[in-house]
Design a protein around this motif. Structure first.
Motif, mmCIF file in Angstrom:
data_model
loop_
_atom_site.group_PDB
_atom_site.id
_atom_site.type_symbol
_atom_site.label_atom_id
_atom_site.label_comp_id
_atom_site.label_asym_id
_atom_site.label_seq_id
_atom_site.Cartn_x
_atom_site.Cartn_y
_atom_site.Cartn_z
ATOM 1 N N THR A 135 0.096 -6.837 -1.066
ATOM 2 C CA THR A 135 -0.360 -5.982 0.025
ATOM 3 C C THR A 135 0.492 -4.721 0.083
ATOM 4 O O THR A 135 -0.029 -3.604 0.174
ATOM 5 C CB THR A 135 -0.284 -6.754 1.355
ATOM 6 O OG1 THR A 135 -1.227 -7.815 1.304
ATOM 7 C CG2 THR A 135 -0.580 -5.861 2.551
ATOM 8 N N ALA A 136 1.813 -4.895 -0.006
ATOM 9 C CA ALA A 136 2.709 -3.740 0.016
ATOM 10 C C ALA A 136 2.404 -2.787 -1.133
ATOM 11 O O ALA A 136 2.473 -1.573 -0.982
ATOM 12 C CB ALA A 136 4.164 -4.203 -0.037
ATOM 13 N N ARG A 149 -18.143 -8.260 -12.795
ATOM 14 C CA ARG A 149 -16.860 -8.133 -12.104
ATOM 15 C C ARG A 149 -16.947 -7.225 -10.884
ATOM 16 O O ARG A 149 -17.733 -6.293 -10.856
ATOM 17 C CB ARG A 149 -15.823 -7.548 -13.062
ATOM 18 C CG ARG A 149 -15.443 -8.504 -14.149
ATOM 19 C CD ARG A 149 -14.245 -7.991 -14.927
ATOM 20 N NE ARG A 149 -13.797 -9.043 -15.867
ATOM 21 C CZ ARG A 149 -12.649 -9.016 -16.510
ATOM 22 N NH1 ARG A 149 -11.817 -8.014 -16.342
ATOM 23 N NH2 ARG A 149 -12.316 -9.997 -17.328
ATOM 24 N N ARG A 150 -16.121 -7.527 -9.888
ATOM 25 C CA ARG A 150 -15.974 -6.611 -8.752
ATOM 26 C C ARG A 150 -14.495 -6.505 -8.408
ATOM 27 O O ARG A 150 -13.704 -7.387 -8.750
ATOM 28 C CB ARG A 150 -16.789 -7.087 -7.545
ATOM 29 C CG ARG A 150 -16.358 -8.441 -7.005
ATOM 30 C CD ARG A 150 -17.375 -8.969 -5.987
ATOM 31 N NE ARG A 150 -16.987 -10.290 -5.503
ATOM 32 C CZ ARG A 150 -16.544 -10.528 -4.262
ATOM 33 N NH1 ARG A 150 -16.428 -9.556 -3.389
ATOM 34 N NH2 ARG A 150 -16.227 -11.758 -3.894
ATOM 35 N N GLU A 151 -14.148 -5.397 -7.757
ATOM 36 C CA GLU A 151 -12.750 -5.172 -7.397
ATOM 37 C C GLU A 151 -12.612 -5.166 -5.880
ATOM 38 O O GLU A 151 -13.417 -4.567 -5.184
ATOM 39 C CB GLU A 151 -12.267 -3.839 -7.971
ATOM 40 C CG GLU A 151 -12.291 -3.834 -9.486
ATOM 41 C CD GLU A 151 -11.543 -2.659 -10.106
ATOM 42 O OE1 GLU A 151 -11.051 -1.800 -9.338
ATOM 43 O OE2 GLU A 151 -11.463 -2.622 -11.338
ATOM 44 N N VAL A 152 -11.592 -5.859 -5.399
ATOM 45 C CA VAL A 152 -11.353 -5.951 -3.956
ATOM 46 C C VAL A 152 -9.887 -5.626 -3.698
ATOM 47 O O VAL A 152 -9.005 -6.145 -4.386
ATOM 48 C CB VAL A 152 -11.665 -7.380 -3.444
ATOM 49 C CG1 VAL A 152 -11.364 -7.497 -1.959
ATOM 50 C CG2 VAL A 152 -13.115 -7.753 -3.731
ATOM 51 N N SER A 153 -9.641 -4.783 -2.734
ATOM 52 C CA SER A 153 -8.257 -4.457 -2.365
ATOM 53 C C SER A 153 -7.528 -5.728 -1.922
ATOM 54 O O SER A 153 -8.115 -6.591 -1.256
ATOM 55 C CB SER A 153 -8.272 -3.421 -1.241
ATOM 56 O OG SER A 153 -7.102 -3.555 -0.468
ATOM 57 N N ALA A 154 -6.245 -5.832 -2.269
ATOM 58 C CA ALA A 154 -5.451 -6.999 -1.832
ATOM 59 C C ALA A 154 -5.518 -7.144 -0.320
ATOM 60 O O ALA A 154 -5.427 -8.234 0.226
ATOM 61 C CB ALA A 154 -3.996 -6.843 -2.287
ATOM 62 N N ARG A 155 -5.703 -6.019 0.381
ATOM 63 C CA ARG A 155 -5.737 -6.033 1.847
ATOM 64 C C ARG A 155 -7.032 -6.596 2.401
ATOM 65 O O ARG A 155 -7.118 -6.886 3.586
ATOM 66 C CB ARG A 155 -5.537 -4.613 2.367
ATOM 67 C CG ARG A 155 -4.143 -4.152 2.080
ATOM 68 C CD ARG A 155 -3.953 -2.673 2.147
ATOM 69 N NE ARG A 155 -2.552 -2.432 1.868
ATOM 70 C CZ ARG A 155 -1.728 -1.785 2.668
ATOM 71 N NH1 ARG A 155 -2.173 -1.256 3.775
ATOM 72 N NH2 ARG A 155 -0.467 -1.645 2.358
ATOM 73 N N GLU A 156 -8.051 -6.674 1.550
ATOM 74 C CA GLU A 156 -9.317 -7.264 2.018
ATOM 75 C C GLU A 156 -9.576 -8.606 1.366
ATOM 76 O O GLU A 156 -10.625 -9.217 1.568
ATOM 77 C CB GLU A 156 -10.484 -6.311 1.707
ATOM 78 C CG GLU A 156 -10.520 -5.128 2.664
ATOM 79 C CD GLU A 156 -11.155 -3.903 2.032
ATOM 80 O OE1 GLU A 156 -11.992 -4.079 1.113
ATOM 81 O OE2 GLU A 156 -10.796 -2.786 2.440
ATOM 82 N N PHE A 228 -1.784 -9.819 6.150
ATOM 83 C CA PHE A 228 -0.421 -9.745 5.570
ATOM 84 C C PHE A 228 0.126 -8.318 5.633
ATOM 85 O O PHE A 228 0.969 -7.937 4.825
ATOM 86 C CB PHE A 228 -0.411 -10.223 4.099
ATOM 87 C CG PHE A 228 -0.722 -11.684 3.915
ATOM 88 C CD1 PHE A 228 0.285 -12.637 3.984
ATOM 89 C CD2 PHE A 228 -2.020 -12.116 3.651
ATOM 90 C CE1 PHE A 228 0.010 -13.981 3.801
ATOM 91 C CE2 PHE A 228 -2.304 -13.470 3.467
ATOM 92 C CZ PHE A 228 -1.290 -14.402 3.542
ATOM 93 N N CYS A 229 -0.335 -7.501 6.566
ATOM 94 C CA CYS A 229 -0.072 -6.071 6.507
ATOM 95 C C CYS A 229 0.523 -5.561 7.828
ATOM 96 O O CYS A 229 0.116 -5.981 8.905
ATOM 97 C CB CYS A 229 -1.398 -5.356 6.227
ATOM 98 S SG CYS A 229 -1.208 -3.623 5.933
#
Ligand code: FAD
Ligand code: FES
Ligand code: FES
Lengths: 296, 160
Positions: A135-136, A149-156, A228-229
């Protein structure tokens, strides 16, 4: 003696095969990576999958490397990378020391030989360390399903305790961390004894242009931080100068927004205090590393 | 299902339930009771064996996950009557009292010496930090590993 309920076992030979097996066996099937979260849950009968799909042979999910796309570099960490491998990775030391700081305090060396990066993120334990670290770092999770494939931000990535956006017939393939100049990062954890889960822990990443913070990430674990943010503390710091006072204030803001719960690891006010203090310490070390290199 | 696991160099084929844990496969199916079984929760480390050369806690590995792979247990350390240096070190320096933790300690420390022939006190303590000894206070375990390293260094010099 703890014995899991009965299940069938399949060994996947590739990512496409693993997805085909997940599709065939449906929602009662589960992937097993290191098994160091899932097998204990099966022994306690908290998890009772009907079919276990072993992904330990999937070479596509292994290795740590630099991936380049559209002129931008990213550190690519395969989902089947074991904790030990990330801890000892020269690329991680060079680019994102926060990952090495975190790995050094995750479980113990023998557990780290088995547990994986992907298993840790997908387990989504609310006290899990790498979720805070990624997250950081503003990392991106790459997820594959039958449609690609798809990409997802660690924050989501996390939708709640033990829950993620990874679908029943999907697999986490890798994590990517964009490499940009001027970065420094660090992780701080307080644990009751060596190898234990965090009482509280937090990581910070900074991207500096001279003395100005152009981008910042703060991840907290075990303290009930949303996703986690510490988003409010990040907003406070972004665009401003690097100063000790501002790091202390960012810690105060972070502590204000967490929602820890009391348990055998400590009372609520202690965890809240740690959330603030560890945020400030991680920011301090991240800034020193951005300015003076990893040895700081 | 049928699995074949190579243990201490010998391939063993057995019919097992997928839910059988590696520690019980070794102890109950193969009668290799040197690998101990303690907490059952991946905390104490008495069940440590090497899986493809890496120390792992065998109470948290399924036997079917070891199918086609290599396992080394404490029974695989000695060559006939000749002790492995790690065993000799534990013997010389009293690295054990009751012996319950010892097989796991030795398998972890054997792997440590394979990677790092001259570990520091701290490196040894970190390596065994996921394992519990209720008897020795760890002091003699650290001494035993240093002694084993010395035995190996001396043997190397003889060979050169
Ligand atoms: C004694 C002990 C102490 C520990 N201490 C800590 C600690 O201090 N901090 C910390 O952060 N963690 C700690 N852990 C957890 C450790 O990091 C585990 O290894 C990790 O949580 C799970 O990784 P795994 O590969 O074993 O996953 P598994 O148990 O194999 O899987 C966990 C879950 O993720 C799913 N999954 C696995 N891989 C994928 C994938 N590629 N795609 C989609 N789903 C997947 C599985 O289906 C399962 O639901 C500890 C564990 C133990 C046993
Ligand atoms: S029995 Fe496996 S770690 Fe205790
Ligand atoms: S010798 Fe008794 S537990 Fe270690």
């Amino acid at each position: 003696m703890q014995v899991p309920a009965q299940f069938d076992y399949e060994r996947a030979t590739g990512v496409a095969h693993a997805i085909a097996l997940l599709t065939r066996y449906g929602p009662e099937s589960r992937l097993v990576a290191g098994g160091h979260s899932l097998i204990p849950m099966m022994k306690l009968r908290i998890a009772n999958p009907e079919t276990l799909i072993d992904i330990n042979d999937l070479d596509e999910l292994k290795g740590i490397s630099i991936a380049s796309a559209d002129g931008a570099d990213a550190l690519r960490i395969g989902a089947m990378v074991r904790h030990t491998e990330l801890l000892e990775s020269p690329l991680a030391v060079e680019h994102f020391p926060i990952l090495v700081d975190a790995e050094r305090v995750i479980a113990d060396p023998v557990v780290r030989n088995r547990g994986t990066i992907g298993g840790s993120l997908c387990q989504a334990d609310p006290s899990e360390d790498l979720s805070a670290a990624f997250t950081a770092l503003h990392a991106v999770a790459v997820i594959e399903g039958a449609d690609g494939r798809r990409e997802v931000s660690a924050r989501e990535f996390h939708t709640g305790p033990y829950q993620t956006v990874v679908g029943d017939a999907e697999i986490l393939v890798e994590v990517r961390v964009p490499i940009r100049p001027g970065s420094g990062s660090a992780y701080e954890k307080v644990e009751r004894r060596v190898g234990d889960w965090a009482v509280a822990a937090g990581g910070a990443a900074l991207w500096l242009d001279a003395d100005t913070i152009t981008e910042v990430g703060i991840g907290l674990t075990a303290v009930g931080a949303e996703h986690f943010c510490a988003a409010q503390a990040e907003d406070y710091l972004r665009g401003g100068p690097v100063t000790e006072e501002r790091f202390v204030e960012a810690g105060r803001i972070a502590a204000e927004h967490v929602r820890p719960t009391a348990d055998q690891r400590g009372p609520e006010d202690y965890k809240r205090h740690l959330a603030g203090e560890l945020t400030t310490r991680a920011l301090r070390r991240a800034a020193a590393r951005a300015q003076h290199g990893t040895e700081a | 299902m049928q699995i074949t696991v190579t243990v201490n160099g010998t391939a063993h084929t057995r019919e097992v339930e997928p839910r059988l844990l590696l520690v019980h496969f070794l102890r109950d199916e193969l009668r290799l009771t040197g690998t101990h079984w303690g907490c059952d929760t991946s905390n104490c480390g008495v069940c440590v064996v090497q899986l493809d050369g890496q120390p792992v806690k065998s109470c948290t590995v399924l036997a079917v996950m070891a199918d086609g792979r290599e396992v080394r247990t404490v029974e695989g350390l000695a060559r006939g009557a000749e002790l492995d240096p790690i065993q000799q070190g534990f013997s010389d320096k009293h690295g054990l009292q009751c012996g319950f933790c010892t097989p796991g300690m030795m398998m972890t420390c054997r792997a440590l010496l394979d990677r790092n022939p001259d570990p520091s006190d701290t490196e040894i303590r970190v390596a065994i930090s996921g394992q519990i000894c209720r008897c020795t206070g760890y002091e003699n375990i650290v001494r035993s590993v240093h002694a084993a390293a010395e035995i190996e260094r001396a043997a190397q010099e003889v060979h050169q």
